[in-house]
Design a protein around this motif. Sequence first.
Motif, PDB file in Angstrom:
ATOM      1  N   VAL A 113      -7.342   1.907   4.020  1.00 53.65           N
ATOM      2  CA  VAL A 113      -7.615   2.931   2.999  1.00 53.65           C
ATOM      3  C   VAL A 113      -6.622   2.786   1.846  1.00 53.65           C
ATOM      4  O   VAL A 113      -7.009   2.854   0.671  1.00 53.65           O
ATOM      5  N   LYS A 114      -5.358   2.571   2.169  1.00 53.48           N
ATOM      6  CA  LYS A 114      -4.341   2.369   1.127  1.00 53.48           C
ATOM      7  C   LYS A 114      -4.670   1.123   0.305  1.00 53.48           C
ATOM      8  O   LYS A 114      -4.560   1.128  -0.924  1.00 53.48           O
ATOM      9  N   GLU A 115      -5.062   0.051   1.016  1.00 58.28           N
ATOM     10  CA  GLU A 115      -5.422  -1.200   0.324  1.00 58.28           C
ATOM     11  C   GLU A 115      -6.625  -0.978  -0.592  1.00 58.28           C
ATOM     12  O   GLU A 115      -6.658  -1.458  -1.721  1.00 58.28           O
ATOM     13  N   MET A 116      -7.644  -0.228  -0.075  1.00 56.73           N
ATOM     14  CA  MET A 116      -8.828   0.069  -0.905  1.00 56.73           C
ATOM     15  C   MET A 116      -8.425   0.872  -2.140  1.00 56.73           C
ATOM     16  O   MET A 116      -8.912   0.615  -3.237  1.00 56.73           O
ATOM     17  N   LYS A 117      -7.537   1.834  -1.969  1.00 54.86           N
ATOM     18  CA  LYS A 117      -7.071   2.641  -3.104  1.00 54.86           C
ATOM     19  C   LYS A 117      -6.367   1.755  -4.117  1.00 54.86           C
ATOM     20  O   LYS A 117      -6.589   1.875  -5.321  1.00 54.86           O
ATOM     21  N   ARG A 118      -5.519   0.855  -3.608  1.00 60.18           N
ATOM     22  CA  ARG A 118      -4.807  -0.061  -4.507  1.00 60.18           C
ATOM     23  C   ARG A 118      -5.802  -0.950  -5.257  1.00 60.18           C
ATOM     24  O   ARG A 118      -5.694  -1.149  -6.459  1.00 60.18           O
TER      25      ARG A 118
END
Length: 133
Positions: free
Chosen positions: A91-96
């Motif tokens: 999720v963090k990677e997708m947000k980034r």
Amino acid sequence: NAIKTIEVRHTKLKKNVAGLRVEQATKDREMKRVVAKLHEQGSKVEALEWFREQQNRRFEDIERNYIEAVAENKKLKEKVRGLEGEQATKVKEMKRVEDKNQELNKKVEKLESELRNHKVEFQSLVEMVQNLR
């Protein structure tokens, strides 16, 4: 007279013996009944002991299955925690990636705007050159 006394005693003894035989036969029948009842109760005790052993085996199986289920549940909880951690990372990677994508979209819009401006300037220059001829 002595013979009569002996005969009376003999008759009394016969009656006593007959009474004792009847009493003994009654006691024998009672003993057989008690022995049969004891045998029946012994069979019931054996059946109950067998049933108790079966129940103990079942309880042991249930306890073993419970312990296995608890261990499996613990493993699954650990796996879920791991998957949740992976998901949070993704999720963090997708947000980034989404933030980077928005940043790139802004750059593209800016470049497209600059391109339109250059196109307009180029068109103006082409018209000027055509007018000069």
